[in-house]
Design an enzyme around this catalytic site. Structure first.
Site, PDB file in Angstrom:
ATOM      1  N   HIS A 154      -0.269  -9.792  -4.938  1.00  0.00           N
ATOM      2  CA  HIS A 154       0.648  -9.417  -6.023  1.00  0.00           C
ATOM      3  C   HIS A 154       0.869 -10.621  -6.920  1.00  0.00           C
ATOM      4  O   HIS A 154       0.858 -11.766  -6.472  1.00  0.00           O
ATOM      5  CB  HIS A 154       1.980  -8.883  -5.494  1.00  0.00           C
ATOM      6  N   ASP A 169      10.795  -6.076  -8.899  1.00  0.00           N
ATOM      7  CA  ASP A 169      11.054  -6.721  -7.615  1.00  0.00           C
ATOM      8  C   ASP A 169      12.438  -6.286  -7.122  1.00  0.00           C
ATOM      9  O   ASP A 169      13.398  -6.242  -7.889  1.00  0.00           O
ATOM     10  CB  ASP A 169      10.988  -8.248  -7.766  1.00  0.00           C
ATOM     11  N   GLY A 171       4.235 -19.494   0.443  1.00  0.00           N
ATOM     12  CA  GLY A 171       5.439 -18.670   0.391  1.00  0.00           C
ATOM     13  C   GLY A 171       5.182 -17.178   0.279  1.00  0.00           C
ATOM     14  O   GLY A 171       6.052 -16.425  -0.154  1.00  0.00           O
ATOM     15  N   THR A 226       5.161 -13.593   1.451  1.00  0.00           N
ATOM     16  CA  THR A 226       5.818 -12.805   2.505  1.00  0.00           C
ATOM     17  C   THR A 226       5.205 -11.424   2.654  1.00  0.00           C
ATOM     18  O   THR A 226       5.297 -10.828   3.724  1.00  0.00           O
ATOM     19  CB  THR A 226       7.336 -12.672   2.242  1.00  0.00           C
ATOM     20  N   HIS A 229      -6.109  -2.388  -1.359  1.00  0.00           N
ATOM     21  CA  HIS A 229      -5.563  -3.497  -0.576  1.00  0.00           C
ATOM     22  C   HIS A 229      -6.462  -4.723  -0.654  1.00  0.00           C
ATOM     23  O   HIS A 229      -7.640  -4.677  -0.295  1.00  0.00           O
ATOM     24  CB  HIS A 229      -5.370  -3.103   0.896  1.00  0.00           C
ATOM     25  N   CYS A 249       0.855  -1.203   0.000  1.00  0.00           N
ATOM     26  CA  CYS A 249       0.000   0.000   0.000  1.00  0.00           C
ATOM     27  C   CYS A 249       0.884   1.245   0.000  1.00  0.00           C
ATOM     28  O   CYS A 249       0.603   2.216  -0.709  1.00  0.00           O
ATOM     29  CB  CYS A 249      -0.922   0.016   1.210  1.00  0.00           C
ATOM     30  N   HIS A 292      -0.180  -8.350   0.678  1.00  0.00           N
ATOM     31  CA  HIS A 292      -0.955  -7.515  -0.252  1.00  0.00           C
ATOM     32  C   HIS A 292      -0.865  -8.238  -1.583  1.00  0.00           C
ATOM     33  O   HIS A 292       0.253  -8.470  -2.081  1.00  0.00           O
ATOM     34  CB  HIS A 292      -0.352  -6.100  -0.299  1.00  0.00           C
TER      35      HIS A 292
HETATM   36  P1  5GP Z   1       6.028 -12.972  -1.943  1.00  0.00           P
HETATM   37  O1  5GP Z   1       7.153 -13.645  -1.220  1.00  0.00           O
HETATM   38  O2  5GP Z   1       5.065 -12.340  -0.961  1.00  0.00           O
HETATM   39  O3  5GP Z   1       5.370 -13.786  -2.980  1.00  0.00           O
HETATM   40  O4  5GP Z   1       6.703 -11.796  -2.764  1.00  0.00           O
HETATM   41  C1  5GP Z   1       7.101 -10.589  -2.217  1.00  0.00           C
HETATM   42  C2  5GP Z   1       8.114 -10.006  -3.162  1.00  0.00           C
HETATM   43  O5  5GP Z   1       8.259  -8.636  -2.843  1.00  0.00           O
HETATM   44  C3  5GP Z   1       9.519 -10.632  -3.037  1.00  0.00           C
HETATM   45  O6  5GP Z   1       9.896 -11.167  -4.294  1.00  0.00           O
HETATM   46  C4  5GP Z   1      10.406  -9.475  -2.592  1.00  0.00           C
HETATM   47  O7  5GP Z   1      11.667  -9.499  -3.194  1.00  0.00           O
HETATM   48  C5  5GP Z   1       9.590  -8.260  -3.006  1.00  0.00           C
HETATM   49  N1  5GP Z   1       9.792  -7.101  -2.151  1.00  0.00           N
HETATM   50  C6  5GP Z   1       9.788  -7.086  -0.793  1.00  0.00           C
HETATM   51  N2  5GP Z   1       9.956  -5.827  -0.339  1.00  0.00           N
HETATM   52  C7  5GP Z   1      10.053  -5.032  -1.450  1.00  0.00           C
HETATM   53  C8  5GP Z   1      10.244  -3.625  -1.622  1.00  0.00           C
HETATM   54  O8  5GP Z   1      10.351  -2.851  -0.673  1.00  0.00           O
HETATM   55  N3  5GP Z   1      10.313  -3.169  -2.911  1.00  0.00           N
HETATM   56  C9  5GP Z   1      10.204  -4.017  -3.981  1.00  0.00           C
HETATM   57  N4  5GP Z   1      10.294  -3.454  -5.195  1.00  0.00           N
HETATM   58  N5  5GP Z   1      10.024  -5.334  -3.844  1.00  0.00           N
HETATM   59  C10 5GP Z   1       9.950  -5.849  -2.598  1.00  0.00           C
HETATM   60 ZN    ZN Z   2      -1.766  -3.253   1.112  1.00  0.00          ZN
END
Ligand code: 5GP
Ligand code: ZN
Length: 114
Positions: free
Chosen positions: A100, A30, A93, A95, A46, A7, A98
């Protein structure tokens, strides 16, 4: 969701490397790319995860998927192929809580994922 990282990125409170933006969605690189092309596609509103998609918010999901072919073309992965994936919950997985979609490309992607 003032404490939500994505957000904050959607609101430009935290900077990101923006690839595409319109009134409903933001697409940015990313921070820790797993492939030469690794972008994240988020709704600006959100939504926790795919598990919280329903008839009242699914219009933004169809919008995301309508934009993906254009993104693939712009990022030059349309011909060789790419992957779109969303991680959901702990065992999925996820992390960042929100919704994505990861869009990965630019190399051969193995299957199944880990
Ligand atoms: P998830 O693990 O939730 O599927 O993916 C989260 C993704 O967000 C990860 O690939 C991580 O590298 C990326 N990520 C986490 N924090 C940030 C950030 O502050 N900026 C950007 N651009 N990507 C982020
Ligand atoms: Zn959010």
């Amino acid at each position: 969701m003032t404490e939500c990282l994505f957000c904050k990125i959607a609101n430009k409170e935290i900077p990101s490397n923006i690839v595409y933006e319109d009134e409903k969605i933001l697409v940015f690189k990313d921070i820790n790319p797993e492939a030469p092309v690794h972008i994240l596609i988020i709704p600006k509103m959100h939504i926790n995860s795919v598990q919280d998609i329903n008839e009242s918010n699914s219009n933004v999901i169809s919008h995301i998927f309508a934009i993906i072919p254009k993104l693939a073309k712009d990022l030059d992965v349309d011909e060789k192929g790419f992957r779109v994936v969303s991680n959901i919950g702990e065992q999925g997985g996820q992390t960042v809580k929100h919704l994505h979609f990861h869009m990965l490309g630019g190399r051969n992607l193995s299957w199944p994922p880990g």
